[in-house]
Design an enzyme around this catalytic site. Structure first.
Site, PDB file in Angstrom:
ATOM      1  N   ASP A  98       0.061 -16.748   8.688  1.00  0.00           N
ATOM      2  CA  ASP A  98      -0.558 -15.340   8.755  1.00  0.00           C
ATOM      3  C   ASP A  98      -2.037 -15.648   9.513  1.00  0.00           C
ATOM      4  OD1 ASP A  98      -1.726 -12.912   7.821  1.00  0.00           O
ATOM      5  OD2 ASP A  98      -0.519 -13.139   5.979  1.00  0.00           O
ATOM      6  N   ASP A 206      -3.038 -10.206  10.886  1.00  0.00           N
ATOM      7  CA  ASP A 206      -3.748  -9.243   9.869  1.00  0.00           C
ATOM      8  C   ASP A 206      -4.610  -8.251  10.525  1.00  0.00           C
ATOM      9  OD1 ASP A 206      -4.276  -9.297   6.941  1.00  0.00           O
ATOM     10  OD2 ASP A 206      -6.326  -9.660   7.667  1.00  0.00           O
ATOM     11  N   GLU A 265      -0.070  -6.418  11.847  1.00  0.00           N
ATOM     12  CA  GLU A 265      -0.448  -5.387  10.845  1.00  0.00           C
ATOM     13  C   GLU A 265      -1.312  -4.247  11.380  1.00  0.00           C
ATOM     14  OE1 GLU A 265      -1.958  -4.997   6.213  1.00  0.00           O
ATOM     15  OE2 GLU A 265      -3.276  -6.188   7.760  1.00  0.00           O
ATOM     16  N   HIS A 341       2.255  -7.937  -0.366  1.00  0.00           N
ATOM     17  CA  HIS A 341       1.466  -8.168  -1.233  1.00  0.00           C
ATOM     18  C   HIS A 341       0.192  -7.262  -1.453  1.00  0.00           C
ATOM     19  CE1 HIS A 341      -0.519  -8.946   2.477  1.00  0.00           C
ATOM     20  NE2 HIS A 341      -1.437  -9.387   1.865  1.00  0.00           N
ATOM     21  N   ASP A 342       0.176  -6.025  -0.679  1.00  0.00           N
ATOM     22  CA  ASP A 342      -0.814  -5.214  -0.824  1.00  0.00           C
ATOM     23  C   ASP A 342      -0.362  -3.744  -1.155  1.00  0.00           C
ATOM     24  OD1 ASP A 342      -2.738  -6.561   0.562  1.00  0.00           O
ATOM     25  OD2 ASP A 342      -2.172  -5.970   2.581  1.00  0.00           O
TER      26      ASP A 342
HETATM   27  C1  GLC Z   1      -4.710  -7.097   5.310  1.00  0.00           C
HETATM   28  C2  GLC Z   1      -4.132  -7.883   4.064  1.00  0.00           C
HETATM   29  C3  GLC Z   1      -4.684  -7.872   2.814  1.00  0.00           C
HETATM   30  C4  GLC Z   1      -6.642  -8.128   2.973  1.00  0.00           C
HETATM   31  C5  GLC Z   1      -7.007  -7.412   4.193  1.00  0.00           C
HETATM   32  C6  GLC Z   1      -8.314  -8.046   4.752  1.00  0.00           C
HETATM   33  O1  GLC Z   1      -4.567  -5.669   4.909  1.00  0.00           O
HETATM   34  O2  GLC Z   1      -2.722  -7.696   3.754  1.00  0.00           O
HETATM   35  O3  GLC Z   1      -4.238  -8.402   1.687  1.00  0.00           O
HETATM   36  O4  GLC Z   1      -7.107  -7.652   2.039  1.00  0.00           O
HETATM   37  O5  GLC Z   1      -6.064  -7.427   5.439  1.00  0.00           O
HETATM   38  O6  GLC Z   1      -7.909  -9.249   5.288  1.00  0.00           O
END
Ligand code: GLC
Ligand code: CA
Length: 587
Positions: A98, A206, A265, A341-342
């Site tokens: 990640d 991310d 992402e 996980h979100d």
């Molecule tokens: C992404 C991650 C999340 C995190 C955010 C800030 O969305 O998946 O878990 O809180 O970025 O890094």
């Protein structure tokens, strides 16, 4: 559509803190992951993506990194990562890391230096601005942007020593890096090279579409309504002005050299042309991205994700169809996912997680995902049909995520005298909190779901349902009538691989996207092979007319029986609640 190993690969996301604890401290760790590789191999996994394991104060569970080249001691050591890579390799599997480089932790050495003085050589590595002032001369944030993980708060954090604000879009402990500065970009490239040289196969990147900010930093429109001082400034930093340039640079300077694979992402975008610029096979910057359309379905339009909204099967079907068709027509590439996980657990969110229908729902979603084009992502526990935390659990005790904590604090402050409104806010947490995905992995029926030893207190409580829902039990099922959810996934993944020409690369035509219950589509391989998927995404018995042009030869699989579904081959079929069926058709 060109073929590639990573397109056919199945990627399994591990949330390391909740996967497997090996040393009895209540936190999952790298040795725990290594001990489960055979389990993953047997399921049919090719790549594991591990959420951040770098050194971190864990303010946002590792998405706040204090050192990109060190492993947090709670997870193990860099030698453990080397072992993990070697053990994966033995099994023909790979590791995806990640990469969190929109921001660092406020405890990163770069930030310490940056905040040390106005003239620090690293001052410009982060985004510093002079305050606005109120009439009395008190400092106010430079604009009205709200924090992403705490919408009641400003996205700017005041630093007394230098009397300036720094941008911290997620939490005050996650200062945003200044990508305008070429030294910052070079430092990111260096971090990327570091892990690629160690043998990781690529990165999940991310919030990578947030790295370029509109340098005017304008105020956001006030959309959150009464009681809110700050508002989402997303328009000014989602796919910002220089994002493509930065991504092209990463591609040229890092990715191409290593043949690394990437998934970006990318919240907040759903424009086809824009997305094809990123994932198009010709000049695309990344291999694929996570598009948020499906997981945003139940957000109130224009609001943040911590809201509720009635979604419909029609919307779901239309969105999936849009992206399946778009990638075929514009030669891009999808990722297929509905959990991470979100997000809450998919069976609780899109189906019915009651004891009566949980298994059917989980298998229905497996049938859908294993028959769609794209690289498939499974989130730990999804293969078991794990569900959300019980509604009876105490919020203050059991919800650990910073987003939930901030949300509840805000709700209690805003609605202290309005119990009805506060109860509605509680419902949002019960449905949407990120905590639901973060409870320990349910390995077996022993204490703490087998995640950690008896007597150890896990960092998050295991879901009460683990004696009934766990991996050991599901793998052991030997029922001539019905597969367990785990076995259903295993069979689905094997079938997807065997017919990759159809299910990974094939043509996609929607057969039903106008119904409130049924979503159906036809998949056709280039080398022949035609398959019909019919999904009843409802708790009712539903009759559906098979389109005349589709000639079903045989119903091959379904989520009710292990054997072949006994349904009509033409005319109409009747589907039971949450039933999904897969039919082989005449070419
Ligand atoms: C992404 C991650 C999340 C995190 C955010 C800030 O969305 O998946 O878990 O809180 O970025 O890094
Ligand atoms: Ca541990």
């Amino acid at each position: 559509m060109s073929e590639a190993w990573w397109k056919e690969a199945v990627i399994y996301q591990i949330y390391p803190s909740s996967f497997q604890d090996s040393n009895g401290d209540g936190w999952g760790d790298l040795k725990g992951i290594i001990s489960k590789l055979d389990y993953l191999k047997e399921l049919g996994i090719d790549i594991i993506w591990v959420s951040p394991i770098y050194k971190s104060p864990q303010k946002d569970m590792g998405y706040d990194i204090a050192d990109y080249k060190a492993i947090d001691p709670i997870y193990g050591t860099i030698a453990d990562v080397d072992t993990l890579i070697a053990e994966l390799k033995k099994r023909g599997m790979k590791l995806m890391m990640d990469l969190v480089v929109n921001h660092t932790s406020d405890e990163h050495a770069w930030f310490h230096e940056s905040r040390s003085s106005l003239t620090s050589p690293k001052r410009d590595w982060y985004i510093w601005k002079k305050p606005r002032r109120d009439d009395a001369g008190n400092p106010l944030p430079p604009n009205n942007w709200s924090q992403i993980l705490g919408e009641a708060n400003s996205a700017w954090t005041y630093d007394e020593k230098t009397d300036q604000y720094f941008l911290s879009l997620f939490t005050p402990e996650q200062p945003d890096l200044n990508w305008e500065n070429p030294d910052v970009r070079a430092a990111v490239h260096d971090v990327m090279n570091f892990w690629l040289q160690r043998g990781v196969c690529g990165y999940r990147m991310d919030v990578i579409n947030l790295i370029s900010k509109d340098q005017r930093f304008p105020d956001a429109e006030p959309v959150l309504g009464p009681g809110y001082k700050y508002h989402p400034g997303s328009k000014y930093y989602v796919n910002g002005p220089r994002m493509h340039e930065y991504l092209q640079e990463i591609k040229q300077k890092v990715l191409q050299k290593h043949g690394a694979i990437t998934v970006g992402e990318m919240p907040g975008i759903s424009n086809i042309e824009e997305i094809i610029r990123i994932v198009g096979s010709k000049n695309g910057e990344l291999n694929m991205i996570f598009i948020f359309d499906v997981v945003d379905l139940d957000n109130a339009p224009g609001k943040t994700r911590m809201t509720l909204h009635n979604w419909s099967v029609k919307n779901l079907a239309a969105i999936i169809t849009k992206w399946q068709r778009a990638m075929l027509e514009y030669d891009g590439w999808n990722s297929v996912f509905i959990e991470n996980h979100d997000n809450p657990r998919s069976v609780s969110r899109y189906c019915d997680d009651s004891d009566a229908y949980r298994e059917h729902g989980a298998k229905l979603l497996a049938l859908m995902q294993t028959t769609l084009n794209g690289t498939l992502f499974i989130y730990q526990g999804e293969e078991l049909g794990m569900r959300n935390m019980p509604k009876s659990w105490d919020i203050t005790e059991e919800y650990k995520d910073i987003e939930s904590i901030n949300f509840w604090k805000k709700s209690k402050a805003l609605y202290a005298n309005d119990p009805k409104r506060l109860a509605e806010e509680r419902k949002v947490l019960e449905a949407k909190a990120r905590d639901h995905a973060r409870t320990p992995m349910q390995w077996d029926a022993s204490a703490n779901a087998g995640f950690c030893k008896e007597g150890v207190v896990p960092w998050m409580r295991a879901n009460d349902d683990y004696p009934a829902i766990n991996a050991k039990k599901q793998i052991a099922v030997n029922d001539p009538e019905e597969l367990s959810t785990w076995q259903f996934w295993q069979r689905g993944l094997a079938n997807r691989k065997e017919h990759a020409d159809v299910f990974v690369y094939g043509d996609y035509v929607a057969m039903e996207i106008a119904s409130d219950e049924i979503f159906a589509y036809l998949r056709t391989g280039k080398k022949g092979g035609k398959w019909l998927v019919v999904l009843n995404i409802s708790g009712k018995d539903v009759k559906w007319a098979i389109p005349g042009e589709v000639k079903v030869q045989e119903w091959m699989a379904g989520n009710y029986l292990k054997g072949k579904p006994n349904k009509a081959l033409s005319g109409s079929v009747v589907l039971k609640p949450w039933e999904g069926i897969l039919g082989k058709c005449k070419d």
